[in-house]
Scaffold this motif. Structure first.
Motif, PDB file in Angstrom:
ATOM      1  N   SER A 110      38.257  35.005  36.498  1.00  8.83           N
ATOM      2  CA  SER A 110      39.316  35.644  35.726  1.00  8.83           C
ATOM      3  C   SER A 110      39.060  35.520  34.233  1.00  8.83           C
ATOM      4  CB  SER A 110      40.665  35.029  36.090  1.00  8.83           C
ATOM      5  OG  SER A 110      41.702  35.624  35.357  1.00  8.83           O
ATOM      6  N   ALA A 111      38.610  34.339  33.801  1.00 12.24           N
ATOM      7  CA  ALA A 111      38.349  34.138  32.373  1.00 12.24           C
ATOM      8  C   ALA A 111      37.194  35.015  31.895  1.00 12.24           C
ATOM      9  CB  ALA A 111      38.036  32.665  32.118  1.00 12.24           C
ATOM     10  N   LEU A 112      36.157  35.139  32.714  1.00 11.36           N
ATOM     11  CA  LEU A 112      35.012  35.958  32.331  1.00 11.36           C
ATOM     12  C   LEU A 112      35.407  37.419  32.152  1.00 11.36           C
ATOM     13  CD1 LEU A 112      32.290  34.458  34.711  1.00 11.36           C
ATOM     14  CD2 LEU A 112      32.316  34.289  32.209  1.00 11.36           C
ATOM     15  N   LEU A 113      36.236  37.933  33.060  1.00 11.19           N
ATOM     16  CA  LEU A 113      36.611  39.346  33.004  1.00 11.19           C
ATOM     17  C   LEU A 113      37.572  39.655  31.869  1.00 11.19           C
ATOM     18  CD1 LEU A 113      37.042  40.092  36.812  1.00 11.19           C
ATOM     19  CD2 LEU A 113      35.332  41.107  35.293  1.00 11.19           C
ATOM     20  N   GLN A 114      38.372  38.676  31.474  1.00 12.42           N
ATOM     21  CA  GLN A 114      39.394  38.937  30.464  1.00 12.42           C
ATOM     22  C   GLN A 114      38.882  38.793  29.041  1.00 12.42           C
ATOM     23  OE1 GLN A 114      43.055  36.814  31.204  1.00 12.42           O
ATOM     24  NE2 GLN A 114      43.052  37.367  33.379  1.00 12.42           N
ATOM     25  N   GLN A 115      37.668  38.336  28.880  1.00 13.33           N
ATOM     26  CA  GLN A 115      37.108  38.279  27.529  1.00 13.33           C
ATOM     27  C   GLN A 115      36.869  39.696  27.018  1.00 13.33           C
ATOM     28  OE1 GLN A 115      33.602  35.886  27.595  1.00 13.33           O
ATOM     29  NE2 GLN A 115      34.656  34.044  28.384  1.00 13.33           N
TER      30      GLN A 115
ATOM     31  N   ARG B   1      41.344  47.745  27.098  1.00 12.91           N
ATOM     32  CA  ARG B   1      41.937  46.498  27.585  1.00 12.91           C
ATOM     33  C   ARG B   1      40.933  45.807  28.490  1.00 12.91           C
ATOM     34  NH1 ARG B   1      47.155  47.896  30.725  1.00 12.91           N
ATOM     35  NH2 ARG B   1      47.232  45.640  30.907  1.00 12.91           N
ATOM     36  N   PRO B   2      40.764  44.479  28.339  1.00 15.97           N
ATOM     37  CA  PRO B   2      39.925  43.763  29.309  1.00 15.97           C
ATOM     38  C   PRO B   2      40.509  43.925  30.709  1.00 15.97           C
ATOM     39  CG  PRO B   2      40.448  42.383  27.409  1.00 15.97           C
ATOM     40  CD  PRO B   2      41.313  43.595  27.311  1.00 15.97           C
ATOM     41  N   LEU B   3      39.702  43.661  31.708  1.00 16.57           N
ATOM     42  CA  LEU B   3      40.144  43.802  33.095  1.00 16.57           C
ATOM     43  C   LEU B   3      41.022  42.613  33.456  1.00 16.57           C
ATOM     44  CD1 LEU B   3      40.131  45.307  35.731  1.00 16.57           C
ATOM     45  CD2 LEU B   3      37.928  44.244  36.289  1.00 16.57           C
ATOM     46  N   GLU B   4      42.327  42.862  33.513  1.00 15.04           N
ATOM     47  CA  GLU B   4      43.283  41.820  33.850  1.00 15.04           C
ATOM     48  C   GLU B   4      43.320  41.629  35.361  1.00 15.04           C
ATOM     49  OE1 GLU B   4      45.119  39.940  31.876  1.00 15.04           O
ATOM     50  OE2 GLU B   4      44.684  40.879  29.933  1.00 15.04           O
ATOM     51  N   ILE B   5      43.244  40.382  35.803  1.00 15.39           N
ATOM     52  CA  ILE B   5      43.306  40.057  37.227  1.00 15.39           C
ATOM     53  C   ILE B   5      44.711  39.560  37.555  1.00 15.39           C
ATOM     54  CG2 ILE B   5      42.400  38.594  39.069  1.00 15.39           C
ATOM     55  CD1 ILE B   5      40.421  40.634  38.056  1.00 15.39           C
ATOM     56  N   ASP B   6      45.355  40.189  38.542  1.00 12.88           N
ATOM     57  CA  ASP B   6      46.721  39.847  38.938  1.00 12.88           C
ATOM     58  C   ASP B   6      46.713  39.496  40.419  1.00 12.88           C
ATOM     59  OD1 ASP B   6      49.402  39.642  39.515  1.00 12.88           O
ATOM     60  OD2 ASP B   6      49.969  41.456  38.439  1.00 12.88           O
ATOM     61  N   ALA B   7      47.012  38.226  40.713  1.00 13.78           N
ATOM     62  CA  ALA B   7      47.015  37.754  42.102  1.00 13.78           C
ATOM     63  C   ALA B   7      48.428  37.544  42.631  1.00 13.78           C
ATOM     64  CB  ALA B   7      46.216  36.465  42.219  1.00 13.78           C
ATOM     65  N   ALA B   8      49.409  38.250  42.071  1.00 16.06           N
ATOM     66  CA  ALA B   8      50.811  38.032  42.453  1.00 16.06           C
ATOM     67  C   ALA B   8      51.135  38.512  43.860  1.00 16.06           C
ATOM     68  CB  ALA B   8      51.731  38.726  41.442  1.00 16.06           C
ATOM     69  N   LEU B   9      50.265  39.321  44.476  1.00 18.58           N
ATOM     70  CA  LEU B   9      50.533  39.831  45.822  1.00 18.58           C
ATOM     71  C   LEU B   9      50.003  38.900  46.919  1.00 18.58           C
ATOM     72  CD1 LEU B   9      49.813  43.653  45.341  1.00 18.58           C
ATOM     73  CD2 LEU B   9      52.024  42.520  45.567  1.00 18.58           C
ATOM     74  N   ARG B  10      49.535  37.730  46.538  1.00 17.73           N
ATOM     75  CA  ARG B  10      49.056  36.760  47.532  1.00 17.73           C
ATOM     76  C   ARG B  10      50.236  36.180  48.328  1.00 17.73           C
ATOM     77  NH1 ARG B  10      48.997  34.284  42.460  1.00 17.73           N
ATOM     78  NH2 ARG B  10      50.018  32.235  42.304  1.00 17.73           N
ATOM     79  N   PRO B  11      49.975  35.557  49.470  1.00 17.50           N
ATOM     80  CA  PRO B  11      51.070  34.941  50.235  1.00 17.50           C
ATOM     81  C   PRO B  11      51.893  33.984  49.382  1.00 17.50           C
ATOM     82  CG  PRO B  11      49.065  35.003  51.549  1.00 17.50           C
ATOM     83  CD  PRO B  11      48.693  35.463  50.161  1.00 17.50           C
ATOM     84  N   GLU B  12      53.210  34.099  49.531  1.00 15.27           N
ATOM     85  CA  GLU B  12      54.179  33.316  48.758  1.00 15.27           C
ATOM     86  C   GLU B  12      54.210  33.699  47.282  1.00 15.27           C
ATOM     87  OE1 GLU B  12      54.643  29.028  50.194  1.00 15.27           O
ATOM     88  OE2 GLU B  12      52.528  29.439  50.641  1.00 15.27           O
TER      89      GLU B  12
ATOM     90  N   ALA C 209      36.575  26.556  45.115  1.00 13.69           N
ATOM     91  CA  ALA C 209      37.042  27.949  45.137  1.00 13.69           C
ATOM     92  C   ALA C 209      38.008  28.203  43.986  1.00 13.69           C
ATOM     93  CB  ALA C 209      37.703  28.268  46.472  1.00 13.69           C
ATOM     94  N   LEU C 210      38.887  27.231  43.703  1.00 12.37           N
ATOM     95  CA  LEU C 210      39.825  27.380  42.589  1.00 12.37           C
ATOM     96  C   LEU C 210      39.084  27.474  41.261  1.00 12.37           C
ATOM     97  CD1 LEU C 210      42.711  24.934  43.590  1.00 12.37           C
ATOM     98  CD2 LEU C 210      42.918  27.395  43.205  1.00 12.37           C
ATOM     99  N   ARG C 211      38.045  26.660  41.095  1.00 13.33           N
ATOM    100  CA  ARG C 211      37.296  26.706  39.843  1.00 13.33           C
ATOM    101  C   ARG C 211      36.567  28.055  39.705  1.00 13.33           C
ATOM    102  NH1 ARG C 211      36.686  21.203  41.146  1.00 13.33           N
ATOM    103  NH2 ARG C 211      34.725  21.545  42.275  1.00 13.33           N
ATOM    104  N   ILE C 212      36.067  28.587  40.815  1.00  5.81           N
ATOM    105  CA  ILE C 212      35.343  29.854  40.768  1.00  5.81           C
ATOM    106  C   ILE C 212      36.286  30.990  40.370  1.00  5.81           C
ATOM    107  CG2 ILE C 212      34.191  31.605  42.182  1.00  5.81           C
ATOM    108  CD1 ILE C 212      32.897  29.289  43.754  1.00  5.81           C
ATOM    109  N   VAL C 213      37.473  31.042  40.990  1.00  9.77           N
ATOM    110  CA  VAL C 213      38.367  32.164  40.669  1.00  9.77           C
ATOM    111  C   VAL C 213      38.915  32.018  39.258  1.00  9.77           C
ATOM    112  CG1 VAL C 213      38.946  32.523  43.094  1.00  9.77           C
ATOM    113  CG2 VAL C 213      40.425  31.082  41.688  1.00  9.77           C
ATOM    114  N   SER C 214      39.114  30.781  38.807  1.00 13.48           N
ATOM    115  CA  SER C 214      39.570  30.589  37.431  1.00 13.48           C
ATOM    116  C   SER C 214      38.499  31.060  36.449  1.00 13.48           C
ATOM    117  CB  SER C 214      39.895  29.115  37.190  1.00 13.48           C
ATOM    118  OG  SER C 214      40.241  28.890  35.842  1.00 13.48           O
ATOM    119  N   GLN C 215      37.241  30.728  36.746  1.00 11.43           N
ATOM    120  CA  GLN C 215      36.143  31.158  35.880  1.00 11.43           C
ATOM    121  C   GLN C 215      35.979  32.670  35.940  1.00 11.43           C
ATOM    122  OE1 GLN C 215      34.619  29.520  33.731  1.00 11.43           O
ATOM    123  NE2 GLN C 215      32.773  30.652  33.233  1.00 11.43           N
TER     124      GLN C 215
END
Length: 1005
Positions: free
Chosen positions: A764-769, A779-790, A756-762
């Motif tokens: 995010s990279a695909l969208l930001q190109q 602007r490329p589509l920036e993914i921000d996951a700062a609202l996740r738990p903790e 799952a970590l590899r999928i979300v990393s990939q």
């Protein structure tokens, strides 16, 4: 021939009424044949008949005039058939009936201004030779004498005007005489005012005060209408007298003069004296010294005030002071086009004129509508202001003389000048004839067929016996309006093309300096660069160049109406070069004025759209129809993306196409937004759908890439958060998300977590190109996951069981608040349903504690103090500022946490929908909800305006006037609305902050 047939042939419309009045005893003894011959001269025989019977009842001797035949009675029939108001005047003042004995000439002459001045001064018993004439009579008697004398002269002028063989030829003379007559009335009114003031001030003090009355508008230009407000400005001077006392006496003189012509009385008022064009308008003192006028104009005057001063002329009062005023303001007028903001000010004034026309009058306006008198006057005045600073030959006031002078100096082609002059004269004649009927200030084309028929006849010369049909008049008027509009475009821009592209021998050639001056005055900051672009677009003999030469006069005007004409013209050149000779592009520009106007608007108003069009020039084809600009819904976009992925399984190419589809949709939405096809909510939904489709496509590509090498171990879910979750994003917004996964049965949990970590990393990279070719504003589509738990300290992705354990054991109130906007957008549907089942009790709790409320307040205060950028003005920050987005959203979310369990309508991720539910449930006063909604919507719109206009995202209300103007236009404000936008934003956010403080911090926890 029967009587009714005779009446129809003569021009009567109401036969029953005509028969009844013809049988009146007042007409006994009048030859019926001569009577009908006379009515045939009348524009409106029905009106003439009623007025004649009324006059004969009062003055039977008029029967002799009628029986004298056409040569003696022509004046009577022409006047009574054209003006009910002047017939009423003769009824009130039968001592003036001798005006009806005037001889009508097909080539009438005007009455000199000195004779009119003498006549009206003598009417009030003043000495015309005196330096400061003083009336011998005062009060009502003076007002009556002045007005009766004025209307007698008006009747004499109307008879000459109506008897002219060519009303258009006589129109300038009529306008000049009307202005001279108004000036004479002001002079006589001033004489009456001096006499009235004798009881309040010593006569020597009154005599010592010199007051100059400066005519403005049509009075100053000596082209007045039959009935119009008379615009004036007052200048006062008194040697050796205290300035305050001189101003008091001057104010008394001006006020008394106004009463003499405008106050109610036995003889009705003549017209309104309007002094609102004075410095500071209604808020400024009525009279000023010359020095005070000049100080204001040099330091504080708006640019449009100098356009108004172009018509300024001393018309009454002290001639020496008036002359000095004219000489002093002249240099300011002729250099005004060099002022910063000159173009915007003139455009704003022009726009206000059009916008202020009531909707039900727009199709009937002779003066203010498109192709009307104002278009002619605006065209002529702007040309004068542009070129007269170096060419004194065009420094004239009245429009017809100005057209001739501009043509003689080469600024308007001879053929264009002839057509513009003819159109202006024709429209003014229509205006005069309409006003003459009741002497009312109107510029509306009548609607009743009878009134149109009378107007058509009245507008013809006295030698014509033809009675045009109403349809012919309307067609002639519409044809003239279309020609005026076309002439405006031709006169402003065609000579620019002649200068740069050498069109034809009979085209007027501007010098390069004059062409650049005209471009500069129209708003181009780099006139030399603009000329180069025009040269590039029109050079050569290709079909494209020929069509560009035809279209550019219109396109240049539309581009000049935008915020940044230079960028607009550059963008147009690049787009045209990119599309080359594409048949659809040239055809669209030629055949669809709405598409071409939209194109010019976006090119000169939006760097964001221009940049996207430059790399996707074929998208300009959407401008032709609203259907092509309708956003594609999520299902349509996802179907297209799936099709592309099936055809291009290679990850890099598939993702490139997905990013291009997203970019294409952003461009489509932005153009539709600019065209007013979408409202703010629809824009947010459409942009969110485009992002969702791209994220879902990227997830499929990432899953295929990762699982293809190691086998599928888990199901994935992407949950939108923040404004993305609420479907209320803007252009260039980040995508706030959380990632959820659920291992497949039998899969190792740790291995599934790593996959799952590899999928979300990939993902995010695909969208930001970036897309290729890259676009500066995109602007490329920036993914921000700062609202996740903790937050940033927590794992990037969790399993559903991990979320369940976390929320049950450790979650904080801010995480429940963040979940209020959680919306699954990509991944496994069953996992999405289970995730919502998990989080709904958390984000919609049965109740929250007082400690929770205090914690939310504490976090909000911390966000305000720590996250606001250093040096940022809290009043101007669109997201974190006072009363801005954050304040509204935190208050809404607090109400959701407190009441969503009991109020199902509050269970929405969208702020506006939540506000509507809050209002419906009366959780806040309705007026407060309206203010919060207005503040949130305006801040959101400004954020979009920032990125669309400049191509750069910003969370600040612009401080630069140019940037603020661009954003104001995007937000729907008229040209010159930057200040209004700023005032509106600061006002509504100030009120919203008060509401926020009252309900967020003020209510008990």
């Amino acid at each position: 021939m029967s009587l009714n047939r005779q009446l129809i042939a003569t021009g009567f419309n109401d036969l029953e009424k005509a028969n009844r009045f013809l049988a009146a005893r007042e007409l006994e003894g009048i030859d019926r044949g001569l009577l009908l011959e006379g009515f045939a001269l009348s524009a409106d025989p029905d009106l003439a008949l009623v007025s004649l019977v009324r006059l004969l009842e009062r003055s039977p001797q008029l029967a002799e005039l009628v029986n004298g035949g056409e040569r003696r009675s022509e004046a009577l029939f022409r006047l009574l058939g054209a003006s009910e108001a002047l017939a009423d005047f003769l009824l009130r003042r039968p001592e003036h009936l001798d005006v009806l004995e005037a001889k009508v000439s097909p080539e009438p002459a005007g009455v000199p201004a000195p004779l009119l001045r003498r006549s009206l001064l003598e009417a009030v018993g003043a000495d015309p030779e005196a330096e400061n004439p003083v009336a011998a009579v005062t009060g009502t008697a003076a007002y009556t004498a002045l007005r009766a004398s004025y209307r007698r002269h008006l009747a004499e002028l109307a008879i000459r005007d109506l008897g002219a063989a060519s009303p258009e030829d006589f129109m300038p003379t009529a306008g000049r005489e009307l202005a001279d007559l108004a000036a004479a009335a002001l002079e006589a009114g001033l004489a009456v005012s001096r006499a009235d003031l004798a009881g309040r001030y010593p006569p020597e003090d009154v005599a010592a005060v010199r007051l100059a009355v400066i005519g403005m508008g049509k009075c100053g230009a000596a082209e007045l209408n039959y009935i119009s407000d008379v615009d004036v400005v007052y200048v006062v001077e008194a040697d050796g007298m205290d300035e305050a006392r001189a101003a008091a006496i001057g104010t008394g003189l001006a006020a008394g003069m106004t009463r003499a012509v405008s106050s109610p009385g036995p003889e009705p008022a003549l017209w309104e004296v309007d002094a609102n064009l004075r410095p500071e308008g209604k808020d400024g003192p009525l009279v000023r010294t010359l020095d005070s006028h000049l100080t204001y104009y040099r330091r504080w005057a708006h640019s449009w005030e100098f356009q108004a001063l172009l018509k300024a002329r001393a018309v009454a009062g002290d001639p020496g002071l008036g002359k000095r005023y004219e000489e002093a303001v002249a240099p300011l007028i002729w250099t005004s086009s060099e002022r910063e903001g000159f173009v915007e000010s003139v455009q704003a004034m022009r726009g206000r004129v059009t916008e202020n026309i009531p909707v039900n009058e727009r199709g009937r306006q002779i003066k203010l509508g498109r192709g009307g008198l104002r278009d002619v006057e605006f065209t002529v005045q702007l040309l004068q202001l542009v070129h007269a600073k170096v060419d004194e030959s065009i420094r004239v006031r009245d429009t017809t003389s100005a057209i001739a002078a501009l043509s003689a100096a080469g600024y308007i082609g001879r053929a264009d000048a002839r057509e513009l002059d003819a159109a202006y004269r024709y429209l003014r004649v229509l205006e005069h004839r309409i006003q003459l009927v009741r002497l009312r200030r109107t510029h509306l084309m009548p609607e009743a067929p009878d009134a149109l028929r009378a107007l058509a006849k009245a507008a013809l010369g006295s030698l014509s016996t033809h009675r045009p049909a109403p349809e012919a008049l309307l067609e002639s008027w519409q044809r003239t309006k279309r020609r005026v509009r076309a002439l405006h475009e031709s006169i402003f821009f065609r000579p620019l093309l002649a200068t740069t592209a050498t069109l034809s021998a009979d085209e007027v050639q501007l010098t390069p300096e004059a062409a650049r001056a005209r471009l500069a005055a129209l708003g181009y900051l780099d006139p030399r660069g603009a000329v180069r672009h025009i040269e590039a677009l029109t050079a050569g003999i290709s079909r494209r160049s020929q069509l560009q030469r035809q279209l550019l006069p219109v396109l240049l005007e539309w581009i000049a109406d935008g915020v940044d004409p230079d960028a607009g013209l550059l963008g147009f050149r690049r787009l045209s070069e990119a599309l080359g000779d594409s048949h659809w592009y040239l055809g669209m520009l030629r055949d669809s004025s709405s598409a071409a106007e939209r194109l010019c608007h976006v090119l000169s108003s939006s760097r964001f759209i221009t940049d996207l069009l430059e790399v996707s020039p074929e998208s300009a084809a959407w401008l032709g129809t609203d259907k092509d600009l309708a956003p594609r819904d999520f299902d349509t976009l996802w179907q297209e993306i799936r099709h592309q992925m099936s055809r291009h399984p290679e990850a890099r190419e598939a993702m490139r196409l997905i990013r291009l589809i997203r970019r294409r949709e952003m461009l489509r939405i932005a153009i539709a937004d600019a065209a007013g096809i979408l409202d703010q909510t629809q824009v947010g939904f459409a942009l969110s759908d485009a992002d969702r489709a791209a994220i879902l496509g990227a997830l499929h590509v990432a899953e295929a890439g990762v699982a293809g090498t190691e086998g599928r171990l888990t199901n994935m879910l992407v949950v939108a958060m923040g404004r993305q979750g609420g479907r209320e994003i803007g252009y260039g917004s980040d995508a706030d998300v959380m990632y959820v996964h659920r291992p497949l049965p039998g899969a190792d949990p740790d291995a599934a977590q790593q996959q799952a970590l590899r999928i979300v990393s990939q993902l995010s990279a695909l969208l930001q190109q970036p897309c290729t070719p890259p676009v500066l504003a995109e602007r490329p589509l920036e993914i921000d996951a700062a609202l996740r738990p903790e937050g940033k300290n927590g794992p990037m992705v969790r399993s559903l069981d991990s979320y369940r354990e976390y929320y049950q054991r450790w979650s904080l109130i801010w995480e429940a608040q963040a979940l209020l906007r959680a919306r699954p957008i990509a991944g496994d549907d069953a996992l999405a349903a289970d995730f919502l089942e998990l989080v709904d009790p958390i984000r919609y709790p049965e109740q929250i504690t007082a400690d929770d409320v205090r914690e939310i307040r504490r976090i909000k205060a911390r966000v305000e103090s720590e996250r606001l950028p250093r040096g940022a003005d809290p009043a101007r920050h669109l997201k974190l500022g006072r009363g801005a987005l954050s304040d509204v959203e935190w208050l809404v979310q607090l109400k959701q946490l407190q009441h969503a369990a009991a109020v199902p309508a509050l269970r929405t991720t969208n702020t506006l929908e939540a506000l509507a539910a809050i209002e419906e449930a009366a959780l806040l006063p309705a007026a407060d909800v309206r203010t919060l909604r207005e503040s949130w919507c305006l801040a959101t719109r400004i954020r979009s305006g920032n990125i669309v206009s400049s191509g750069r995202s910003s969370d600040l209300l612009p401080s630069s006037r140019r940037d603020l103007e661009a954003v104001a236009r995007w937000c729907g404000y008229r040209p010159g609305g930057a200040g209004a936008l700023e005032e509106d934003y600061l006002r509504v956010t100030r009120h919203a902050r008060g509401i926020f403080d009252r309900h967020f911090y003020g209510e008990p926890a």
